[in-house]
Design a protein around this motif. Structure first.
Motif, mmCIF file in Angstrom:
data_model
loop_
_atom_site.group_PDB
_atom_site.id
_atom_site.type_symbol
_atom_site.label_atom_id
_atom_site.label_comp_id
_atom_site.label_asym_id
_atom_site.label_seq_id
_atom_site.Cartn_x
_atom_site.Cartn_y
_atom_site.Cartn_z
ATOM 1 N N GLU A 173 0.755 2.561 -10.476
ATOM 2 C CA GLU A 173 0.694 3.901 -11.091
ATOM 3 C C GLU A 173 0.745 5.004 -10.027
ATOM 4 N N SER A 174 1.818 5.000 -9.299
ATOM 5 C CA SER A 174 1.946 6.040 -8.277
ATOM 6 C C SER A 174 3.381 6.517 -8.224
ATOM 7 N N ILE A 175 3.525 7.717 -7.707
ATOM 8 C CA ILE A 175 4.864 8.251 -7.449
ATOM 9 C C ILE A 175 4.864 8.726 -6.000
ATOM 10 N N ARG A 176 5.908 8.367 -5.288
ATOM 11 C CA ARG A 176 5.996 8.711 -3.867
ATOM 12 C C ARG A 176 7.318 9.401 -3.612
ATOM 13 N N PHE A 177 7.220 10.627 -3.132
ATOM 14 C CA PHE A 177 8.435 11.363 -2.798
ATOM 15 C C PHE A 177 8.813 11.099 -1.347
ATOM 16 N N PRO A 222 1.249 1.990 -4.457
ATOM 17 C CA PRO A 222 0.227 1.372 -5.311
ATOM 18 C C PRO A 222 0.647 1.432 -6.783
ATOM 19 N N GLU A 240 0.808 -1.209 0.000
ATOM 20 C CA GLU A 240 0.000 0.000 0.000
ATOM 21 C C GLU A 240 0.846 1.266 0.000
ATOM 22 N N PHE A 241 2.113 1.114 0.362
ATOM 23 C CA PHE A 241 2.989 2.271 0.311
ATOM 24 C C PHE A 241 3.245 2.716 -1.119
ATOM 25 N N LEU A 257 -0.825 9.543 -12.740
ATOM 26 C CA LEU A 257 -0.048 9.075 -11.591
ATOM 27 C C LEU A 257 -0.678 9.548 -10.284
ATOM 28 N N ASP A 258 -0.633 8.682 -9.331
ATOM 29 C CA ASP A 258 -1.072 9.036 -7.983
ATOM 30 C C ASP A 258 0.136 9.639 -7.268
ATOM 31 N N ILE A 259 0.049 10.930 -7.018
ATOM 32 C CA ILE A 259 1.204 11.640 -6.473
ATOM 33 C C ILE A 259 1.065 11.757 -4.971
ATOM 34 N N GLY A 260 2.130 11.566 -4.264
ATOM 35 C CA GLY A 260 2.063 11.757 -2.828
ATOM 36 C C GLY A 260 3.409 11.570 -2.180
ATOM 37 N N LEU A 261 3.427 11.817 -0.887
ATOM 38 C CA LEU A 261 4.622 11.551 -0.118
ATOM 39 C C LEU A 261 4.608 10.103 0.319
ATOM 40 N N HIS A 262 5.780 9.591 0.557
ATOM 41 C CA HIS A 262 5.897 8.221 1.014
ATOM 42 C C HIS A 262 5.025 8.037 2.253
ATOM 43 N N GLY A 263 4.237 7.004 2.234
ATOM 44 C CA GLY A 263 3.337 6.790 3.361
ATOM 45 C C GLY A 263 1.895 7.015 2.974
ATOM 46 N N LYS A 264 1.676 7.673 1.835
ATOM 47 C CA LYS A 264 0.307 7.837 1.361
ATOM 48 C C LYS A 264 -0.134 6.511 0.739
ATOM 49 N N THR A 265 -1.307 6.086 1.103
ATOM 50 C CA THR A 265 -1.761 4.809 0.563
ATOM 51 C C THR A 265 -2.568 5.054 -0.702
ATOM 52 N N GLY A 266 -2.806 3.978 -1.411
ATOM 53 C CA GLY A 266 -3.555 4.105 -2.655
ATOM 54 C C GLY A 266 -5.021 4.352 -2.371
ATOM 55 N N LEU A 275 -0.013 8.218 -18.851
ATOM 56 C CA LEU A 275 0.435 7.567 -17.617
ATOM 57 C C LEU A 275 0.870 8.609 -16.594
ATOM 58 N N MET A 276 1.585 9.592 -17.069
ATOM 59 C CA MET A 276 2.082 10.610 -16.154
ATOM 60 C C MET A 276 0.919 11.427 -15.571
ATOM 61 N N GLN A 277 -0.058 11.689 -16.433
ATOM 62 C CA GLN A 277 -1.201 12.475 -15.972
ATOM 63 C C GLN A 277 -1.979 11.742 -14.891
ATOM 64 N N GLN A 323 6.830 15.610 -17.910
ATOM 65 C CA GLN A 323 5.945 15.798 -16.767
ATOM 66 C C GLN A 323 6.720 16.510 -15.677
#
Lengths: 310, 766
Positions: free
Chosen positions: A60-64, A58, A55-56, B424-433, B420-422, A282
């Motif tokens: 298609e996700s990007i996590r900073f 998912p 879950e950290f 993307l689920d953007i977030g800081l580490h620790g954000k769940t889906g 795909l880029m559009q 992007q």
């Protein structure tokens, strides 16, 4: 304990712990330091340590993230503890650790530049940040370009990437040297391409933003919506999916162009210009309404508040 | 015309050569006029009575050549999508870039509207799905020319003995997919770039390139071939735009012919049939039979509307289904065999061989018809499918095109880079889906705090299962680096207890992770051990050695000796000297020192003699009379490398002064504590030079001790003496260590044979 004993103990201590000046990293290629610097950049660290749960990260996700210096320090200490058997080994490590840590700090930035053969960066390592990207974009575009910038006084300076590696076919790890204001992911340049763009609000429609043939620049703001006044929706032949009705498209381009910029007919060079597609870029950060403050946030060490050290 | 700057390019709509490819005749003719003959009434022009052989017309033939049926690989600058590539090309138009800028306009298209200034390109790029095209390599040119109308064949005048690559498509495909007559010219242009721009210009020699685009966006999940075809003198095979042409803004489905799939699936009552049409393999032969009937019906209907004359068209259809295992030749590029495989159980009527290719020899046809029938049945794309051409024989008209270049690519399922880029689920580490949660509430959600910690299962040492907090090296917030307790020596030191009673094992896990990674890398362990030895212990000992040397100058000579023996030698010698130091230790007896000499056997003496590299006599003498200056012969020995010692002793003063100040301080304290102040003069010499020149004797016996502490005639109490003994012991150990290491280091890389042979134990034993 008598004062005499105390004095003698002090004397003994003075003799016993008279250690030489340590210079553990005299040569730059000290393999220990190099290895530890790589460990700092989490090379070889199993993925489950980085991402403890699906879950950290998912699909298609990007996590900073920031890199937790305490975690990497502990890992380094764990590596150094190998083969330390006697008390003497430990006391020596205790003594040498500060020097060693400084060497690894300094070396951290060199790992990437050594591998790339680019000029070495100097100075101690700063705050490390980075991101994990899990997407088909990673597996489908192996040569993706990643760039990060920091803006100071309206001037961009590039933030060096200390590590960029595909951990899995669809997972990309990037570690950056410092806190960037803007991160850009760019489609790999496979020469010049021609094509259309998908409409953001209508998945079955395609469009091209019209360009001024004089300058090559887009008439509109080149947004992705496909709703700009100078965007042309692509017509297709009925019953032939994907086959562009060029005749109709030409007419649409001519009529859409502001101030008859394209004249009343369109030649192949103008058409080619309109269909030209640059590699897509992007941007994460200021330019993409993803305020950098939501991505990178300087905070207090919450760890030290929440989790009281014993 | 300026050259574009680097990174720029300039587009031209066409680059029409003054003289296109083809055969030309230069006709030279001389005409004379104006003069008359001498005869006054003969006004005949001279030209009419030209002298034979002088003014004859001259014909010169020249031919402008260029690629026609084949294109050499080095004429192609590049193509997109790359050959054999797999990717999301569904928003990209295939194109090919040719180095010769005039190439698309070099030949005539036969179009009546063309003139020298406005000429349509004779090349077009078509993108065809696998089943739409029949592509053959290296076929005889006659196969192409025979399909042409006689007048075109004559106009082209091709060399029919050559070979070529040939594309065959149905008229249906041309109508649906190929560019229209007036669209062709939109698809070719010329690009000019700066030659210095490697990314754009590559290896091109003039910076000009001709670009030919296709008119079709690939659809996902399909494999395509891209063909650069020649339209020379045959532009009229392309359809003209019909007035009632309809367009749609929808790009369409993923099938090549969506109306077919949609209509037929709707028409087919059976879901098996639906499966069939979407390309899935029928589960059983029965299922397949159902599908087949549906196709037949549809096909009949289609033929009736399209070509009422085709009454016998079905004949070829129901035949030869058993013969599915025949491998195909290049006739069908890659018809999915998996579909054909399900057909073996279906009974079929007796094969009625129909010629599937008019010009082919008959022997081939029977087998050919069978196998293509089987595959054709499995293909959902019906009349656009070249396989149906096979089974309908000559009744569906096909058109052949020379292919100058071709390549293939596959368009994959997932969207383009931009999409795909559009998304993307953007977030800081620790954000769940978040979207996962919305779709499925049952989904397990881990406990994740906003600091990035998560609860994980923890099996304790006692065997209990519990939960503990873990946070990896990636955190959503900047964490202050805590250097306070570092370094840790064990993972347990890094375990933390959190307020709610659970443990935080993040850093302990990190420690173990680092340890295990190190353990798994033998080369790192080696380097670590080497570093410890070389940069750690050795350095320390090297420093101590400096001190040793000051005390035992004569020992510099024993470098060549066996280190073990040297060690013992030093011990005995030192203790001997210290023992005799009555002034320092008073009259009280020192603890007896175990003297190895008393237990030495003659054999041992030999060992010593060999080891020390000195004569047995010397050894014997030394052992017998301890008061004597030991090992006199050593004094003459040479130093192996004097300069090394100098380097080593360089910093001796520092270490020595450390020891001295420690000693001084302690003795001062001792003296104070013992109320001996009245008996002791403490005279601290500020200018004392810590470099000590002399023997250990001097060091200890000189009433003015280094460091300026003067201790004279002090009767030391027992405990102080013990303490001094201990100090002495520590000093001794320290110095010995360094001495040993120095020996090792000095001889590292030195050939001992090069040294004084007198000192070389090996040589002596020979």
């Amino acid at each position: 304990m008598t004062p005499l004993q105390t004095s003698l103990d002090a004397l003994l201590a003075a003799i016993r712990f008279e250690l030489p000046d340590l210079k553990p990293v005299e040569d730059d290629i000290n393999p220990v330091v190099t290895w530890l610097a790589r460990l700092r950049l989490m090379q070889g660290v199993p993925f489950a340590y980085l991402v403890p749960h699906n879950e950290f990260l998912p699909h298609e996700s990007i996590r900073f993230f920031y890199i937790n210096r305490n975690w990497t320090d502990r890992a380094v200490e764990g590596a150094l503890s190998v083969g330390g058997i006697t008390t003497q080994d430990r006391s020596l490590l205790q003594k040498a650790y500060a020097v060693l840590r400084k060497s690894v700090d300094a070396h951290e930035r060199r790992v990437a530049s050594d591998e790339r053969g680019s000029p070495q960066m100097q100075g101690d390592a700063e705050v490390l940040t980075g991101f994990l990207l899990r997407s088909h974009a990673v597996s489908g575009w192996p040569g993706m370009h990643v760039r990060a910038y920091r803006t100071t006084n309206n001037k961009d300076s590039e933030v060096e990437l200390l590590r960029m590696e595909r951990l899995a076919p669809a997972v990309l790890l990037v570690v950056m040297d410092g806190v960037p204001d803007r991160v850009e992911l760019e489609e790999p340049r496979q020469g010049i391409q021609f094509g259309v763009r998908p409409k953001a609000n209508h998945s079955n429609h395609r469009f091209v933003p019209l360009r001024d043939p004089e300058t090559g620049e887009s008439f509109g703001s080149d947004q992705t919506s496909g709703d700009e006044a100078t965007d042309v929706t692509i017509p297709f032949r009925s019953g032939s999916p994907g086959v562009i009705d060029l005749h109709e498209l030409r007419d649409r381009m001519v009529t859409t162009a502001p101030d008859d910029e394209l004249g009343d007919n369109l030649d192949s060079a103008e058409f080619g210009l309109q269909m030209l597609r640059y590699p897509y870029r992007q941007t994460f950060g200021e330019q993409n309404n993803v305020g950098i403050s939501t991505v990178f946030k300087a905070t207090l060490d919450l760890n030290s508040i929440l989790f009281v050290r014993q | 015309m300026s050259i574009p700057k680097k990174g720029e390019m300039r587009l031209y709509s066409a680059c029409i050569p003054d003289m296109g490819a083809g055969k030309y005749t230069i006709n030279l003719k001389q005409e004379l006029s104006g003069g008359t003959t001498n005869s006054a009434d003969d006004t005949t022009n001279i030209a009419s009575t030209a002298l034979p052989g002088v003014f004859e017309d001259v014909d010169k033939h020249i031919e402008v050549t260029g690629p026609r049926l084949n294109l050499a690989g080095n004429e192609i600058f590049g193509s997109f999508p790359p050959n054999h590539s797999v990717g999301a090309f569904d928003n990209r138009l295939a194109h090919i870039t040719l180095k010769r800028r005039t190439l698309p306009w070099e030949r005539k298209t036969g179009d009546s509207t063309d003139d020298t200034n406005n000429r349509k390109p004779w090349l077009a790029l078509v993108v065809l799905a696998e089943a739409e095209a029949n592509f053959n390599r290296n076929v005889s040119v006659t196969e192409f020319t025979e399909s042409l109308p006689p007048n075109v064949r004559t106009t082209l005048g091709l060399n029919e003995s050559a070979s070529m690559d040939l594309l065959e498509v149905t008229e249906e495909v041309i109508e649906k997919v190929f560019p229209l007559r007036d669209e062709v010219s939109l698809l070719s242009h010329v690009r000019q770039v700066n030659l210095a721009d490697t990314e754009l210009a590559g290896s091109d020699d003039d910076g000009f390139m001709a670009v030919i685009l296709s008119n079709r966006l690939p659809r996902r999940g399909q494999s395509y071939g891209a063909y650069l075809i020649s339209l020379e003198e045959r532009l009229n095979v392309l359809p003209e735009r019909k007035p009632n042409t309809t367009t749609t803004d929808n790009v369409g489905g993923n099938s090549v012919y969506e109306h077919f799939t949609a209509d037929i699936i709707a028409a087919a009552s059976s879901s098996y049939a639906a499966n069939f049409y979407t390309g899935k393999q029928p589960a059983t032969p029965e299922v397949f039979a159902i599908s087949k009937i549906t196709i037949e019906t549809e096909r009949n209907a289609y033929i009736t509307t399209r070509n009422p004359n085709l009454t016998r068209a079905t004949a070829g259809f129901t035949i030869g289904i058993n013969n599915a295992n025949n491998k195909t030749s290049s006739w069908v590029p890659s018809v999915p065999q998996r579909l054909a495989r399900g057909t073996s159980g279906v009974s079929s009527s007796a094969p009625t061989s129909r010629p599937f290719k008019a010009s082919k020899d008959k022997a081939d046809n029977a087998a050919g018809a069978k196998r293509h029938t089987a595959q054709a049945t499995a293909q959902p794309f019906l009349f656009h499918d070249m396989n149906y051409v096979a089974l309908l024989g000559t009744s569906v008209r096909t058109v052949k095109f020379p292919v100058l270049a071709n390549w293939s690519f596959t368009c994959t399922e997932h969207g383009g880079f931009e999409a795909l880029m559009q998304e993307l689920d953007i977030g800081l580490h620790g954000k769940t889906g978040s979207q996962n949660l919305a779709n499925n509430q049952e989904l397990f959600q881990p406990d994740i705090t906003d600091t990035g910690h998560t609860l994980i299962d923890h099996l304790t040492r006692q065997g209990d299962t519990t939960k503990s907090w873990y946070r990896g090296p990636l955190t959503p917030r900047q964490v202050v680096r805590n250097l306070e307790h570092a370094p840790y020596h064990m993972a347990d030191q890094a375990r933390r207890l959190v307020e709610n009673g659970l443990e935080d094992i993040s850093e302990a896990a990190a420690f173990e992770c680092g340890r295990l990674l190190a353990l798994s890398d033998t080369s790192f362990i080696q380097a670590l051990m080497q570093w410890r030895r070389r940069d750690f212990y050795v350095k320390r000992k090297q420093n101590n050695l400096k001190l040793w040397e000051k005390i035992h100058p004569e020992l510099r000579a024993v470098d060549a000796l066996n280190p073990k023996l040297t060690e013992r030698f030093i011990q005995l010698n030192t203790l001997e000297k210290l023992k005799n130091n009555k002034k320092l230790f008073g009259k009280a007896a020192l603890r007896p020192i175990h003297d190895v000499r008393t237990t030495l056997t003659p054999n041992d003496m030999n060992t010593i003699s060999t080891g020390l590299g000195i004569s047995a006599i010397d050894v014997s003498r030394t052992l017998k009379s301890p008061s004597q200056q030991p090992v006199t012969s050593l004094k003459a020995a040479e130093l192996p490398a004097e300069q090394d010692f100098n380097a080593i002793t360089k910093n001796a003063s520092t270490e020595f002064s450390h020891l001295q100040s420690g000693l001084k301080q302690s003795l001062g304290g001792i003296v104070q504590n013992m109320n001996l102040a009245t008996d002791i003069q403490i005279d601290i010499d500020q200018n004392f030079d810590p470099i000590f020149e002399g023997s250990l004797d001097q060091f200890k016996l000189d009433p003015k001790l280094p460091g300026g502490v003067v201790i004279d005639d002090i009767k030391l109490p027992d405990d102080l003496r013990d303490a001094l003994n201990e100090i002495e012991g520590v000093l001794k150990d320290k110095l010995e260590d360094s001495f040993k290491d120095r020996l090792d280091r000095l001889f590292d890389g030195i050939d001992r044979d090069q040294l004084n042979p007198e000192l070389n134990p090996n040589r002596r034993t020979r």
